[in-house]
Design an enzyme around this catalytic site. Structure first.
Site, short mmCIF file in Angstrom:
data_model
loop_
_atom_site.label_atom_id
_atom_site.label_comp_id
_atom_site.label_asym_id
_atom_site.label_seq_id
_atom_site.Cartn_x
_atom_site.Cartn_y
_atom_site.Cartn_z
N LYS A 40 -12.24 -1.59 0.11
CA LYS A 40 -11.48 -0.76 -0.82
C LYS A 40 -12.25 -0.66 -2.14
CE LYS A 40 -7.39 -0.88 1.84
NZ LYS A 40 -6.79 -1.91 2.69
N HIS A 76 -5.48 -4.51 -1.85
CA HIS A 76 -5.36 -3.44 -2.85
C HIS A 76 -5.35 -3.97 -4.29
CE1 HIS A 76 -4.77 0.15 -0.37
NE2 HIS A 76 -4.14 -0.63 0.48
N SER A 93 0.79 -1.23 0.00
CA SER A 93 0.00 0.00 0.00
C SER A 93 0.82 1.28 0.00
CB SER A 93 -0.95 -0.01 1.19
OG SER A 93 -0.23 -0.18 2.39
C1 LIG Z 1 -6.65 -2.17 4.13
C2 LIG Z 1 -5.97 -3.44 4.31
C3 LIG Z 1 -6.46 -4.40 5.20
C4 LIG Z 1 -7.62 -4.12 6.11
O1 LIG Z 1 -8.83 -4.18 5.43
P1 LIG Z 1 -10.16 -3.67 6.16
O2 LIG Z 1 -11.24 -4.39 5.44
O3 LIG Z 1 -10.21 -2.21 6.01
O4 LIG Z 1 -10.06 -4.09 7.59
C5 LIG Z 1 -5.82 -5.63 5.28
N1 LIG Z 1 -4.74 -5.89 4.53
C6 LIG Z 1 -4.22 -4.98 3.66
C7 LIG Z 1 -3.03 -5.34 2.85
C8 LIG Z 1 -4.81 -3.73 3.53
O5 LIG Z 1 -4.30 -2.84 2.69
#
Ligand SMILES: *Cc1c(COP(=O)(O)O)cnc(C)c1O
Length: 395
Positions: free
Chosen positions: A241, A210, A182
């Site tokens: 996301k 992502h 990210s």
């Molecule tokens: C955003 C993210 C999460 C968490 O996801 P949520 O559904 O917001 O709890 C987990 N792993 C990665 C790699 C992320 O970027």
């Protein structure tokens, strides 16, 4: 007697002094290309709403309709009385979308990771983990009590060396990596990681938070992107996301999914996803299966923005996904840049140590299909103006 919580004041002061205190901005509008942030209309370069679904009329309508029919809350955990037919439908739709036999949903991507890893490995086992993996993977690893062996970021040779040295000392091995990282938007070399994991009889897990709705055919994710169908044991995803909603998923080997029904602690001990979330997720999947239009637009926007930024003279790193780091160097410069962008009507987040390494501070721009070309042009203009003022680019 001293106040037993005085240490919090001291710690908070340290955060302020180090420029690391989280100033939380408040939105007075739905997600979209433009936001009202702290009362000011600004162009949004900060959200993970990759496909613009968070406030899409179809997704909102689906949530409303489901609420009329089923109410709001699930009333229980999935294993007691919280599994409604809509939850089952979402699990099935996610499995179909990902091209796997089965899938299981959690309340979030975070709980999917913290629930899955301890269910798969324990204290006799080892986890081989990319050094830059997400916090929820790190927490899941710690909860498992397994031996955590980090390998250098995306370094398959180092992973192999670690497996070679340590694998034989442990009962089971788990190799775990983010799909898309990210902070830089780089993609894990999952094909090579698969090949190595297979040689050492290690369970392979990828967190595609992502990559979901971004990579692969019609946004089917990193496994599809590398054509590794049937080869990745555990594919974690999030609906918070690209799907624009909330919720986590584990797709992959049906044995793993069945085991998580029995031993995934957040599945057993935290209530099910809410009804409107479930309905909204199903609608988002329907939309992705009907058309690739949004995913195509996301990539067209990404390509346009990245190439225009590099024409302006900015360094946007080596990432290839819609996550676009604008590299600035020192943290105070990144903070100043972000502030000046905000004054110019653009919301772009500054990231510094310890979120990214020292000397690699940046503004992270998140591109979305919600952006129109005009929006991107306004953003580019603001970057050019601030970049010249702060001598990041030459005029
Ligand atoms: C955003 C993210 C999460 C968490 O996801 P949520 O559904 O917001 O709890 C987990 N792993 C990665 C790699 C992320 O970027």
């Amino acid at each position: 007697m001293t106040d037993k919580l005085t240490w919090i004041d001291e710690e908070l002061q340290n955060l302020h002094d180090g420029g690391l205190y989280n100033n939380i901005r408040t939105l007075g509008s739905p997600q979209g290309a433009w936001l009202v942030v702290d009362g000011v209309k600004t162009l949004n370069f900060c959200s993970n709403n990759y496909l613009g679904l968070a406030n899409h009329p179809r997704v909102v309508a689906a949530a409303q309709k489901a609420m009329q029919q089923y109410g709001v809350g699930p009333g229980a955990v999935r294993t007691i009385a919280g599994t409604m037919d809509m939850h089952v439908k979402l699990d099935q739709r996610l499995a179909e979308f990902k091209g796997v036999e089965s899938a299981i949903t959690f309340q979030s991507g975070f709980t999917a990771n913290t629930g899955t890893i301890p269910a798969l490995v324990g204290k006799e086992d080892a986890i081989f983990s990319d050094r830059l993996n997400h916090a929820s993977i790190i927490d899941g690893c710690r909860l498992s009590s397994a031996k955590i062996i980090a390998y250098e970021h995306c370094d398959v040779e180092h992973l192999e060396a670690q497996l070679k040295e340590h694998r034989a000392n442990f009962r089971r091995a788990l190799v775990v990596t983010d799909g898309v990282f990210s902070m830089d938007g780089d993609v894990a070399p999952l094909d090579k990681i698969y090949a190595v994991s297979k040689n050492y009889d290690a369970i392979l897990m990828v967190d595609d938070a992502h990559g979901e709705g971004v990579l692969g055919r019609g946004g089917r994710g990193i496994v599809d992107h590398f054509d590794l169908h049937g080869k990745v044991d555990v594919e974690v995803g999030t609906m918070s996301k690209a799907f624009g909603v909330m919720g986590g998923v584990v797709a992959g080997n049906p044995k793993v999914v069945e085991w998580l029904h029995q031993r995934g602690r957040p599945f057993l001990f935290s209530s099910a996803m809410t009804i409107p979330d479930v309905a909204a997720c199903i609608e988002a999947i329907d939309m992705l299966e009907e058309s690739t239009e949004l995913v195509d637009k996301l990539w067209a926007n990404t390509d346009y923005f990245k190439s225009e930024m590099s024409n302006l003279g900015f360094d946007t790193g080596a990432g290839v996904t819609p996550i676009t780091p604008v590299m600035l160097g020192e943290a105070p410069l990144a903070q100043q840049f972000s502030q000046k962008l905000f004054e110019a009507g653009v919301f772009g987040m500054a990231l510094g140590f310890p979120t990214v390494p020292r000397g690699k501070a940046r503004i992270r721009v998140m591109i979305s299909a919600a952006h129109e070309k005009d929006d991107l042009d306004q953003g580019l203009e603001a970057f050019a103006k601030v970049g010249r003022k702060l001598s990041v680019i030459s005029s």
